[in-house]
Design a protein around this motif. Structure first.
Motif, PDB file in Angstrom:
ATOM      1  N   GLN A  37       8.246   3.490 -17.284  1.00 51.15           N
ATOM      2  CA  GLN A  37       7.875   4.828 -16.808  1.00 51.15           C
ATOM      3  C   GLN A  37       6.422   4.923 -16.348  1.00 51.15           C
ATOM      4  N   GLN A  38       5.712   3.807 -16.348  1.00 48.92           N
ATOM      5  CA  GLN A  38       4.370   3.792 -15.777  1.00 48.92           C
ATOM      6  C   GLN A  38       4.450   3.211 -14.372  1.00 48.92           C
ATOM      7  N   HIS A  39       4.048   3.984 -13.373  1.00 49.54           N
ATOM      8  CA  HIS A  39       4.162   3.568 -11.980  1.00 49.54           C
ATOM      9  C   HIS A  39       2.796   3.131 -11.458  1.00 49.54           C
ATOM     10  N   VAL A  40       2.697   1.873 -11.101  1.00 48.14           N
ATOM     11  CA  VAL A  40       1.445   1.325 -10.578  1.00 48.14           C
ATOM     12  C   VAL A  40       1.592   1.186  -9.064  1.00 48.14           C
TER      13      VAL A  40
ATOM     14  N   GLU B 210      -0.891  -0.660 -18.570  1.00 46.55           N
ATOM     15  CA  GLU B 210      -1.332  -0.330 -19.933  1.00 46.55           C
ATOM     16  C   GLU B 210      -2.484   0.666 -19.896  1.00 46.55           C
ATOM     17  N   VAL B 211      -3.419   0.455 -18.969  1.00 44.67           N
ATOM     18  CA  VAL B 211      -4.552   1.376 -18.841  1.00 44.67           C
ATOM     19  C   VAL B 211      -4.060   2.778 -18.481  1.00 44.67           C
ATOM     20  N   GLN B 212      -3.123   2.838 -17.523  1.00 50.59           N
ATOM     21  CA  GLN B 212      -2.571   4.141 -17.135  1.00 50.59           C
ATOM     22  C   GLN B 212      -1.876   4.811 -18.309  1.00 50.59           C
ATOM     23  N   LEU B 213      -1.137   4.012 -19.097  1.00 51.79           N
ATOM     24  CA  LEU B 213      -0.460   4.564 -20.268  1.00 51.79           C
ATOM     25  C   LEU B 213      -1.469   5.184 -21.224  1.00 51.79           C
ATOM     26  N   ARG B 214      -2.574   4.452 -21.454  1.00 55.00           N
ATOM     27  CA  ARG B 214      -3.604   4.969 -22.358  1.00 55.00           C
ATOM     28  C   ARG B 214      -4.311   6.190 -21.759  1.00 55.00           C
ATOM     29  N   GLU B 215      -4.548   6.135 -20.445  1.00 52.27           N
ATOM     30  CA  GLU B 215      -5.177   7.291 -19.792  1.00 52.27           C
ATOM     31  C   GLU B 215      -4.275   8.514 -19.877  1.00 52.27           C
ATOM     32  N   ASP B 216      -2.972   8.307 -19.683  1.00 51.27           N
ATOM     33  CA  ASP B 216      -2.029   9.423 -19.809  1.00 51.27           C
ATOM     34  C   ASP B 216      -2.025   9.974 -21.224  1.00 51.27           C
ATOM     35  N   ALA B 217      -2.079   9.052 -22.212  1.00 50.76           N
ATOM     36  CA  ALA B 217      -2.097   9.490 -23.616  1.00 50.76           C
ATOM     37  C   ALA B 217      -3.353  10.299 -23.904  1.00 50.76           C
TER      38      ALA B 217
END
Length: 244
Positions: free
Chosen positions: A63-66, A129-136
């Motif tokens: 579900q993370q779109h790069v 992973e960075v996007q996931l953390r940024e979203d969190a």
């Protein structure tokens, strides 16, 4: 699809629809993209390719779109290595549809893009992973901001309720004062009426029976009016007062 398009176009002298990946540059671009997608698939990366010319690109990891872009590099004026006009540039975008890049790799004078695919694939996985953390972090900050906003709404609601209650009590106090002044005025008028009735009785001739009869009728009526408006007889001080 390109092969089918080429076969169809061969039947006509003119054709508006030409093969997309017929040139050496586009074939190489397709090969680089294929190799990259094969690499990220080992990390469960799923390709999303839209458009006939494969320009709208992204890779999804849980579900993370790069978003990525694989295009012709801007000319640098250097002629060594691959021809400047045919150099490839791969970018990891800051977001889907964004024109800004997080990271970029290009053909160099001595290093081609194919030699950098391992690094690029690792960076794409890391970006997910960075996007996931940024979203969190964004969601966490949203919850903090939302909680603060709700607390501020509650505080403003209490302030507003306090203001309305204060204004209500002020209106009630004004109404009580107005009722008190009216009661005092009614009491004074009732006393004046009774004094007036008594004073008139002193002016009449006791032998004038007809005059006394008329006076007694009037005095009874006037006394009733005094009693009607006299708050002391009705104990109106104990009645609740409505705010104005």
């Amino acid at each position: 699809e390109d092969d089918l398009t080429k076969a169809a176009a061969s039947d006509y002298v003119f054709s508006w629809e030409q093969p997309v990946f017929d040139s050496a540059f586009e074939r190489r671009r397709l090969q680089v993209l294929n190799a990259l997608l094969a690499a990220v698939s080992r990390f469960d990366g799923k390709a999303n390719i839209r458009g006939r010319d494969a320009r709208d690109l992204s890779i999804t990891f849980h579900q993370q779109h790069v978003g990525i872009a694989l295009e012709r590099a801007k000319p640098t004026g250097k002629a060594a290595g691959p021809k400047s006009a045919d150099r490839l540039c791969l970018s990891i975008l800051k977001g889907l549809g964004s024109s800004e890049s997080r990271a970029t790799w290009s053909d160099g004078d001595e290093t081609r893009l194919e030699q950098q695919l391992t690094t690029i694939a690792a960076e794409i996985v890391l970006t997910a992973e960075v996007q996931l953390r940024e979203d969190a972090v964004r969601r966490h900050q949203w919850r903090i901001d939302r909680k603060a906003a709700l607390e501020e709404e509650d505080r403003q609601r209490v302030i507003e309720q306090t203001r309305l209650e204060r204004e209500r009590l002020e209106r009630l106090e004004q109404a009580r004062i107005a009722a008190l002044l009216k009661a005092a005025d009614d009491f004074r008028r009732a006393q004046e009426i009774r004094a007036y009735i008594a004073a008139l009785s002193q002016t009449l001739d006791p032998s004038d029976t007809a005059r006394w009869t008329d006076y007694e009728v009037w005095a009874t009526w006037a006394g009733l009016q005094a009693d009607r408006i006299d708050p002391a007889l009705k104990a109106t001080f104990s009645e609740p007062v409505e705010e104005a």
